[in-house]
Design an enzyme around this catalytic site. Sequence first.
Site, PDB file in Angstrom:
ATOM      1  N   ASP A 152       0.824  -1.206   0.000  1.00 26.21           N
ATOM      2  CA  ASP A 152       0.000   0.000   0.000  1.00 26.21           C
ATOM      3  C   ASP A 152       0.863   1.264   0.000  1.00 26.21           C
ATOM      4  OD1 ASP A 152      -2.463  -1.170  -0.165  1.00 26.21           O
ATOM      5  OD2 ASP A 152      -2.806  -1.201   2.002  1.00 26.21           O
ATOM      6  N   ALA A 153       1.970   1.239   0.719  1.00 26.22           N
ATOM      7  CA  ALA A 153       2.852   2.397   0.762  1.00 26.22           C
ATOM      8  C   ALA A 153       3.487   2.637  -0.609  1.00 26.22           C
ATOM      9  CB  ALA A 153       3.925   2.214   1.824  1.00 26.22           C
TER      10      ALA A 153
END
Length: 65
Positions: A60-61
């Site tokens: 997600d990052a």
Amino acid sequence: MENVLGLVALACGLIVGLGALGAWVGIGMMGGKFLESGARQPELMNELQTKMFLLAGLIDAAFLI
């Protein structure tokens, strides 16, 4: 000039959308493999779960960056 700004907005939307699609597919595949490995070796579930959540955060990052 107005048309160029519209195309830039469209391109940004496509870039973000395709990045989100890639992250979605990656997390889905990882979740499936996690369930498979947990079914094969249930004694490793705690270790696998920790690694899975760490990788989900990194995926997600990477999408947000």
